[in-house]
Scaffold this motif. Structure first.
Motif, PDB file in Angstrom:
ATOM      1  N   MET A 221      -6.850  -3.035  -1.690  1.00  0.00           N
ATOM      2  CA  MET A 221      -6.833  -4.005  -0.592  1.00  0.00           C
ATOM      3  C   MET A 221      -7.985  -3.719   0.365  1.00  0.00           C
ATOM      4  SD  MET A 221      -2.724  -3.982  -0.067  1.00  0.00           S
ATOM      5  CE  MET A 221      -2.125  -3.007  -1.455  1.00  0.00           C
ATOM      6  N   THR A 222      -8.773  -4.726   0.652  1.00  0.00           N
ATOM      7  CA  THR A 222      -9.961  -4.562   1.488  1.00  0.00           C
ATOM      8  C   THR A 222      -9.590  -4.666   2.961  1.00  0.00           C
ATOM      9  OG1 THR A 222     -11.306  -5.596  -0.231  1.00  0.00           O
ATOM     10  CG2 THR A 222     -12.277  -5.422   1.974  1.00  0.00           C
ATOM     11  N   PRO A 223      -9.840  -3.627   3.771  1.00  0.00           N
ATOM     12  CA  PRO A 223      -9.509  -3.700   5.195  1.00  0.00           C
ATOM     13  C   PRO A 223     -10.637  -4.347   6.012  1.00  0.00           C
ATOM     14  CG  PRO A 223     -10.269  -1.494   4.682  1.00  0.00           C
ATOM     15  CD  PRO A 223     -10.333  -2.290   3.392  1.00  0.00           C
TER      16      PRO A 223
ATOM     17  N   PRO B 193       0.822  -1.219   0.000  1.00  0.00           N
ATOM     18  CA  PRO B 193       0.000   0.000   0.000  1.00  0.00           C
ATOM     19  C   PRO B 193       0.855   1.268   0.000  1.00  0.00           C
ATOM     20  CG  PRO B 193      -0.754  -1.544   1.680  1.00  0.00           C
ATOM     21  CD  PRO B 193       0.530  -2.086   1.150  1.00  0.00           C
TER      22      PRO B 193
ATOM     23  N   THR C 274     -13.904  -1.084  -0.888  1.00  0.00           N
ATOM     24  CA  THR C 274     -13.179  -1.335  -2.137  1.00  0.00           C
ATOM     25  C   THR C 274     -14.135  -1.450  -3.321  1.00  0.00           C
ATOM     26  OG1 THR C 274     -13.006  -3.615  -1.285  1.00  0.00           O
ATOM     27  CG2 THR C 274     -11.022  -2.260  -1.255  1.00  0.00           C
TER      28      THR C 274
ATOM     29  N   MET D 178      -4.788   0.788  -0.058  1.00  0.00           N
ATOM     30  CA  MET D 178      -5.652   0.178   0.953  1.00  0.00           C
ATOM     31  C   MET D 178      -6.335   1.280   1.750  1.00  0.00           C
ATOM     32  SD  MET D 178      -4.943  -2.807   3.798  1.00  0.00           S
ATOM     33  CE  MET D 178      -3.629  -1.950   4.662  1.00  0.00           C
TER      34      MET D 178
END
Length: 629
Positions: A598-600, A511, A607, A537
């Protein structure tokens, strides 16, 4: 005259010391020796470490006796010196501490991170021998630290109580799941230890401040027993042959105040912490007035039932039609979006599949799944990749780490991917196992990331890892990871060039949170023909931002980003995280066709929103040529 420990932590928050082992390592003492033997061979060195922590503001010193039991000393041929080493450890600490500070006898788990073959009788005998030696020299209390299992902790606590009524501090090493390795919730474990006579309960090692805080926050509030917190200085990174820890003193100090607000009465540091960290913690806690504790500590909730939902998936093999364009084909023609969605740490894949469908609907070109990232055990990305492909109809892009499989297992794994029609992979080194949720497991590292790229491309030539010919050729498109968040970007680019020379077809970055860095990456990689996907991210909260910046290797946030996220949480935090990510997307799309989202924390809505934004900004939404089976 100083008050006894039980009286002291009722009235104030006591500052403990920091790491002994990792600090000795920083001072030049190699791994592979007994640091406890230094009590006999170099007592002045141990005294100097204690002195540095006292000068930094520590009030409680731990004896240098963490592994000074017969079982662990036996690895160095020192099993006959248990009494001598432990007594020397107490004397050194006591002489350094003086009359106004406290000394606790430190005892570590014998099982450690990896369960060993030792009987309960042998376990008790080892504990008894160390306890009697520590007590003989006059400690102010006892500290049981870095225990992974409740039953071993109970055995050690019972041994202490057979000899003494001194205060006992019990500290577990746990991850964010908040379970002991033998299956007890922290609430259950605390209740049992209170019943056995523990005075203070808490956590140390294995996790940085955020990991421990997540477990502390899961406990019922307000807590009616004092806590002891000794976190690591974030996650360790392996840099130029040495382990380094990223969490700085100011960050640890801020976290210390948060722990005090949650009921901690003894706060210090574990692996990676130094006198500088302790000085910052002591300064932050100076004058802190804690809440009043009840006279009699209560017990936490006993035994909570945990239900586990199993999910059964139909196993269907599928092959990708040869005419489908690869990610490399797409990104050379237009903006292309890869979205990462973490496999679950549970058996329930409901939310994961919901996220996969939402991201497919938003227009993601591929869904990428890590291979037990941060060495934390998750569901097989091979199985989920197959389900994503067959049930959702989105291209799976699977990470494969060098850490978990030897050459045999890696080739077998790749052959399985080929049989399932999964042809896009990302080769990564993988975080060391010792920093994950099973720290006793082995890190294999049979191959480097360079070697695994070459070996996978060799399968494309119809040649096995052994050099023997295969009956058909694979069709893998292999990606490589790139971390631009480094001091010398040019050196990172040189390493990237070697991965490309090894056969990497595309690049995915860590990221990036700095618009100027995105432009600099473009400038320094302009000579490369291999497409690069810039990692973005979205941040989920202010705490998430601080955790990533201070504790996760390879991620750095700008001061401006941290300031914008400061104090935000919940929907407000996620909204700001998406807003910042949009700005980064704008910059990335100006320079690169490849975007890697990037999915947190499984907040796939974030996202998905960013994926839709990319298509809005590009002026069209592509029609996907990928077909499910």
């Amino acid at each position: 005259m100083k008050a006894d420990l039980r009286t002291a932590w009722k009235k104030e928050v006591l500052v403990g010391d920091g790491a002994m082992g990792t600090f000795l390592y920083q001072l030049g003492f190699p791994v592979g020796i007994s640091y406890e033997e230094l009590n006999l061979t170099s007592p002045e060195v141990i005294a100097d470490v204690h002195r540095r922590y006292l000068q930094a503001g520590a009030r409680v010193l731990e004896t240098n006796t963490y592994s000074a039991n017969a079982y662990k000393l036996g690895k160095f041929g020192l099993e006959s010196k248990v009494d001598e080493i432990n007594r020397a450890g107490v004397r050194i600490a006591r002489q350094t501490a003086g009359p106004d500070n406290y000394v606790v006898g430190a005892m570590g788990s014998i099982y450690g991170a990896k369960r060993i073959n030792i009987t309960n009788q042998e376990l008790k005998r080892n504990f008894d021998q160390q306890i009697t030696a520590l007590l003989a020299e006059g400690v102010d209390g006892m500290l049981l630290e870095t225990f992974y299992e409740l039953e071993e902790m109970r055995t050690a606590l019972r041994c202490i109580r057979a000899y003494s009524d001194l205060p006992v501090i019990c500290q577990f090493a746990v991850d964010q799941v908040g379970m002991t390795r033998d299956g007890y919730s922290i609430k259950e474990a605390f209740a049992f230890l209170l019943g056995e006579g523990a005075d203070v309960l808490g956590f140390n090692c294995h996790s940085g401040p955020q990991g421990i805080m997540s477990v502390v926050e899961s406990l019922d509030q307000p807590l009616d027993v004092p806590l002891s917190i000794f976190p690591n200085a974030g996650l360790a990174d392996y840099v130029e042959g040495r382990y380094v820890y990223g969490a700085g003193p100011e960050y640890m100090a801020e976290c210390a105040v948060s722990f005090a607000d949650r009921g901690a009465r003894l706060i210090g540091g574990c692996c990676g912490t130094t006198p500088e960290h302790i000085a910052a913690i002591a300064a932050a806690l100076q004058g802190y007035v804690p809440a009043v504790l009840p006279e009699k500590p209560g017990a936490a909730t006993i035994r909570q039932s945990v239900s586990v939902n199993a999910h059964e998936a139909e196993d269907q093999a599928a092959g990708a039609p040869p005419q489908e364009p690869t990610i490399v084909d797409l990104v050379k023609q237009r903006h292309t979006v890869i979205v990462e969605l973490d496999p679950p740490r549970d058996l329930d894949i409901t939310k994961f599949m919901e996220g996969a469908r939402a991201l497919k609907a938003a227009g993601a070109d591929a869904l990428t799944m890590a291979d037990n990232s941060l060495a934390v055990t998750r569901m097989s990305n091979m199985a989920l990749g197959h389900l994503v492909r067959s049930e959702v109809g989105v291209r799976p892009l699977i990470h494969i780490a060098c850490r978990d499989r030897n050459s045999i297992g890696t080739q077998s794994h790749m052959m399985g991917f080929d049989a399932l029609g999964i042809d896009h992979v990302l080769a990564v080194t993988g975080d060391p196992a010792r920093f994950g949720d099973l720290p006793g497991s082995s890190s294999v590292y049979d191959m480097t990331s360079f070697e695994i790229i070459r070996m996978i491309k060799q399968l494309n030539d119809g040649v096995a890892f052994s050099g023997k010919p295969l009956k058909q050729k694979a069709k893998f498109v292999v990606g490589a990871a790139f971390n631009p968040n480094v001091k010398h970007l040019n050196k990172a680019v040189e390493r990237l060039e070697k991965k490309i020379a090894a056969g990497a077809d595309y690049i995915m970055t860590q990221p990036v949170y700095d618009i100027e860095l995105i432009a600099e990456i473009k400038r320094q990689t302009a000579h490369l023909e291999t497409p690069i996907f810039i990692g973005i991210m979205p941040l989920a909260s202010g705490r998430n931002a601080e955790y990533l910046h201070n504790e996760v290797p390879g991620i750095q946030l700008s001061d401006a980003v941290r300031s914008r996220m400061s104090g935000l949480q919940g929907p407000e935090g996620r909204a700001m995280g998406v807003a910042i990510a949009r700005e980064l997307v704008d910059a990335a799309m100006d320079h690169f066709n490849g975007i890697y989202l990037m999915t947190p924390f499984m907040f796939y809505e974030m996202t998905a929103e960013l994926t839709s934004y990319i298509w809005e900004k590009s002026g069209h939404r592509p029609s996907h040529l990928f077909r499910s089976t």
